[in-house]
Design a protein around this motif. Structure first.
Motif, mmCIF file in Angstrom:
data_model
loop_
_atom_site.group_PDB
_atom_site.id
_atom_site.type_symbol
_atom_site.label_atom_id
_atom_site.label_comp_id
_atom_site.label_asym_id
_atom_site.label_seq_id
_atom_site.Cartn_x
_atom_site.Cartn_y
_atom_site.Cartn_z
ATOM 1 N N ASN A 156 0.863 -1.180 0.000
ATOM 2 C CA ASN A 156 0.000 0.000 0.000
ATOM 3 C C ASN A 156 0.901 1.232 0.000
ATOM 4 O O ASN A 156 1.827 1.297 0.779
ATOM 5 C CB ASN A 156 -0.886 -0.031 1.260
ATOM 6 C CG ASN A 156 -1.574 1.283 1.554
ATOM 7 O OD1 ASN A 156 -1.757 1.656 2.699
ATOM 8 N ND2 ASN A 156 -1.953 1.998 0.532
ATOM 9 N N GLY A 157 0.624 2.168 -0.914
ATOM 10 C CA GLY A 157 1.451 3.372 -0.988
ATOM 11 C C GLY A 157 2.045 3.513 -2.377
ATOM 12 O O GLY A 157 1.566 2.893 -3.328
ATOM 13 N N GLY A 161 9.551 6.789 -0.924
ATOM 14 C CA GLY A 161 8.121 7.077 -1.026
ATOM 15 C C GLY A 161 7.436 6.680 0.267
ATOM 16 O O GLY A 161 8.074 6.449 1.285
ATOM 17 N N ALA A 162 6.109 6.639 0.196
ATOM 18 C CA ALA A 162 5.321 6.209 1.357
ATOM 19 C C ALA A 162 4.860 4.793 1.059
ATOM 20 O O ALA A 162 4.262 4.568 0.019
ATOM 21 C CB ALA A 162 4.128 7.132 1.529
ATOM 22 N N PHE A 163 5.150 3.878 1.947
ATOM 23 C CA PHE A 163 4.757 2.498 1.661
ATOM 24 C C PHE A 163 4.568 1.685 2.940
ATOM 25 O O PHE A 163 5.153 1.989 3.984
ATOM 26 C CB PHE A 163 5.794 1.804 0.761
ATOM 27 C CG PHE A 163 7.216 1.918 1.261
ATOM 28 C CD1 PHE A 163 7.705 1.056 2.237
ATOM 29 C CD2 PHE A 163 8.060 2.918 0.776
ATOM 30 C CE1 PHE A 163 9.012 1.169 2.706
ATOM 31 C CE2 PHE A 163 9.371 3.034 1.250
ATOM 32 C CZ PHE A 163 9.853 2.162 2.222
ATOM 33 N N ALA A 164 3.726 0.676 2.819
ATOM 34 C CA ALA A 164 3.624 -0.375 3.831
ATOM 35 C C ALA A 164 3.491 -1.644 3.012
ATOM 36 O O ALA A 164 2.775 -1.652 2.002
ATOM 37 C CB ALA A 164 2.400 -0.170 4.698
ATOM 38 N N GLN A 196 5.365 5.438 6.475
ATOM 39 C CA GLN A 196 4.421 6.499 6.084
ATOM 40 C C GLN A 196 3.108 6.029 5.493
ATOM 41 O O GLN A 196 2.323 6.842 5.029
ATOM 42 C CB GLN A 196 5.084 7.479 5.125
ATOM 43 C CG GLN A 196 6.178 8.286 5.802
ATOM 44 C CD GLN A 196 6.836 9.211 4.837
ATOM 45 O OE1 GLN A 196 6.176 10.031 4.228
ATOM 46 N NE2 GLN A 196 8.126 9.085 4.673
ATOM 47 N N SER A 197 2.874 4.738 5.412
ATOM 48 C CA SER A 197 1.537 4.243 5.071
ATOM 49 C C SER A 197 1.109 3.389 6.255
ATOM 50 O O SER A 197 1.960 2.816 6.931
ATOM 51 C CB SER A 197 1.568 3.397 3.800
ATOM 52 O OG SER A 197 1.798 4.218 2.690
ATOM 53 N N GLY A 229 -4.135 5.871 17.031
ATOM 54 C CA GLY A 229 -2.883 5.298 16.520
ATOM 55 C C GLY A 229 -2.581 5.665 15.084
ATOM 56 O O GLY A 229 -1.571 5.226 14.536
ATOM 57 N N SER A 230 -3.433 6.461 14.453
ATOM 58 C CA SER A 230 -3.199 6.790 13.042
ATOM 59 C C SER A 230 -1.967 7.704 12.913
ATOM 60 O O SER A 230 -1.525 8.334 13.879
ATOM 61 C CB SER A 230 -4.428 7.472 12.443
ATOM 62 O OG SER A 230 -4.753 8.600 13.209
ATOM 63 N N THR A 231 -1.459 7.777 11.685
ATOM 64 C CA THR A 231 -0.222 8.538 11.461
ATOM 65 C C THR A 231 -0.382 9.994 11.899
ATOM 66 O O THR A 231 0.521 10.574 12.512
ATOM 67 C CB THR A 231 0.144 8.477 9.962
ATOM 68 O OG1 THR A 231 0.128 7.109 9.572
ATOM 69 C CG2 THR A 231 1.493 9.075 9.685
#
Ligand code: M6R
Length: 613
Positions: free
Chosen positions: A100-101, A162-165, A183-184, A381-383
């Motif tokens: 995701n991201g 980048g932003a990834f999970a 960041q995801s 708990g969200s970013t």
């Protein structure tokens, strides 16, 4: 966007993964896929469309295995197709990844990997992760297979940007599921002899409410009976799990046809729960003591979509009750505008999910300026909540429908509580004035209970107008943002053209789009602007509009004389009235979409959390 889930335990993972994906579908539903480790080999099933399609396809194959990952996609790189659906594999088909991201440097990496002989099967950015891990494994020759995989993942994380999970499985490590967060969103569910990895808690909430919220740069190693978290330096840490109080029932439809309808009806409870927190010492929640609140020189509000509309209402509140100048920015714009430096600024980010990339980016910019930051957010708990100095949680329970309803009214309620708290602290409000405003706020949930009874009346009207090709919403002052929100709601779920305007603006251009029969919704409670709204009704009616007046008790007779239909919303104070006025517009959007046969909870092209810029 996109939703990922992983399971490792003692049972067949397939059911857990498919069920989890259904709960994550709000994050995207262009295509979906699963990979299950069965007898040492990966069995992958993918399907274009919703998770239901994947479920059918999976039933045909019937994979079995105690380790698996799944994905529901909102397409960014590459069209929605089976080839572009996750999970994605390396050349050998032994490494599989869900992600995701966005991997921003994927094109460069893809070229480099292709030159090294890797063969790509999709157009996605994700596939480079699988090939990079494969490539890096070649260079980590010593150690056990699990250690080698971890090292290859760590090296990969350094190479991608980048932003990834993402979640990864390797056939050589059948007892290990690895998750990476950067960041995801990525959370871990801790069960008994089974553990979960997911983009969001509802994906596994029916199996466990013990949750670990991962921090940026962390890697998690999941085994059936063990969870190991490594921080961004690779050192093991022992985070304490959080117990989530949302129950599964709250996250389900509870007998309603759609989550959107259920969530509209949830609003009295949502406001009650949101206000429970406001009853506590709000200053403390803000992370601001009275001196700091007294010294505030300006407030910046940052948000997207519906949350932005809540911010617009919040501006009226803070300026009225606290006398502090407020600017409201779309988060995607805030990041790129020049911000004159000013000390003693409070930046407020409003977000249901707390994962909206634009909002997170904007609040980071505010932090760089040294502004104090506050999140108004619904997800623990969200970013966003971990990025801001403090958070006021809206506590309205999980919002599943893509179209936001209860989060919106809870956000405005939170803004009101914030504004009067600031006003009391800086002396703009006397204690008597504060108490009066506060008492009105506490009565709001009861009035909301009355307001949701309007469904039948609104539904009845939609029979007459649902085929119109454009709709207009007009309001003034605190009801102007409600006009914008009414139009957004209708666009999102019914795909009809809808525009919201400040009523005073209509004659400066927009009136030209009114034709015979165009439905125009007038937000006109009996307040100081009622007379002006009566004139706007006349102006629109004279051009053939079908005018629907949304007023409060007492305004009915006059509204009737200038409109074709009148809705009467229960009365509250002038400043709280927009929170009730939006309700008939939520029902309106719902019923028009329903009559048009639209996919209400998952409108086309949309996703609940927009986690890419
Ligand atoms: O999760 P957020 O509140 O940050 O989301 C912001 C917008 O994406 C969101 O409000 C969007 O406009 C909704 N789909 C509106 O119904």
């Amino acid at each position: 966007m996109c939703g990922i889930i992983g399971y490792i335990g003692k049972k067949n993972s397939v059911g857990y993964i498919i069920d989890g994906l259904k709960k994550l579908e709000y994050r995207g539903y262009d295509s979906a896929g699963v990979s299950i480790l069965q007898d040492g080999k990966l069995v992958t099933v993918r399907a274009v469309g919703k998770v239901a399609e994947l479920e059918k396809a999976t039933l045909q194959v019937s994979p079995r295995g105690t380790l698996g990952i799944g994905h529901t996609r909102w397409a960014t790189h590459g069209k929605p197709s089976e080839e572009n659906s996750h999970p994605h594999t390396d050349c050998s088909g032994e490494i599989v990844v869900v992600h995701n991201g966005i991997i921003e440097n994927y094109l460069v990496l893809r070229e480099q990997l292709t030159a090294l002989g890797h063969r790509f099967k999709s157009e996605t950015d994700t596939e480079v992760i699988a090939h990079l891990i494969e490539e890096n494994l070649k260079h980590v020759r010593s150690g056990k297979e699990e250690e080698r995989l971890l090292k290859a993942v760590q090296k990969t994380n350094k190479e991608i940007s980048g932003a990834f999970a993402y979640g990864v499985i390797w056939t050589h490590t059948p007892d290990l599921l690895i998750g990476v967060k950067n960041q995801s969103p990525l959370v871990v569910g801790i069960g008994k002899d089974e553990n979960f990895l997911a983009s969001d808690v509802p994906a596994f909430l029916q199996h466990t409410n013990k949750v670990l919220f991962l921090e940026e740069g962390e890697i998690v190693l999941l085994r059936a009976g063990q969870v190991t978290v490594l921080d961004k330096n690779g050192d093991e840490k022992k985070p304490k799990p959080t117990k989530i109080s949302w129950d599964q029932k709250t996250a389900q439809k509870g007998g309603y046809d759609h989550f959107m309808l259920k969530e509209i009806y949830d609003q009295p409870q949502a406001l009650e729960d949101t206000l429970r927190t406001a009853r506590a010492d709000f200053g403390k929640i803000l992370g601001l003591d009275t001196t700091a609140m007294r010294g505030l020189k300006q407030v910046h509000i940052i948000a997207c979509g519906t949350a932005y509309h809540a911010g617009l209402v919040g501006k009226y509140y803070i300026e009225q009750f606290a006398g502090i100048p407020v600017s409201v920015d779309l988060a995607s714009e805030y990041k790129y505008r020049t911000i004159p430096h000013q000390t003693k600024t409070l930046a407020i980010a409003i977000s249901q999910s707390g994962e909206t990339a634009d909002t997170i980016g904007a609040i980071k910019k505010a932090k760089e300026f040294g502004f104090r930051t506050l999140a108004i957010c619904n997800v623990l708990g969200s970013t966003l909540t971990r990025t801001c100095d403090s958070t006021f949680f809206t506590h309205c329970g999980p919002e599943i429908s893509v179209a936001s309803t209860k989060a919106f009214t809870s956000q405005i309620t939170a803004m009101y509580a914030l504004a009067i708290t600031l006003g009391l602290a800086n002396g703009n409000l006397s204690k008597t004035a504060f108490d009066k405003l506060y008492r009105e706020l506490l009565r709001l949930s009861k009035s909301m209970g009355e307001t949701v009874k309007m469904e039948y009346t609104v539904r009845h009207l939609t029979r007459k107008i649902y085929k119109a090709d454009r709709f207009i919403f007009l309001g003034r002052h605190v009801n102007f943002p409600i006009a914008l929100e009414g139009a957004l709601k209708l666009k999102e779920v019914s795909y009809r053209a809808a525009e919201g305007f400040a009523a005073g603006e209509i004659k400066h251009g927009p009136i030209s789009i009114i034709e015979k029969g165009t439905p125009v919704f007038m937000l006109m409670p009996q307040d100081g602007l009622f007379e002006k709204m009566l004139s706007a009704c006349q102006e629109c009616r004279a051009r053939g509009a079908f005018v629907v007046a949304i007023t409060t008790p007492g305004g009915e007779a006059q509204a009737k004389s200038v409109s074709d239909k009148v809705f009467v919303v229960p009365q509250t104070s002038e400043f709280l009235q927009p929170i009730l006025n939006v309700v008939p517009l939520q029902f309106l959007a719902y019923w028009i979409a329903k009559r048009l046969g639209c996919d209400i909870d998952q409108p086309r092209n949309l996703a609940k959390s927009v986690t890419v810029e």
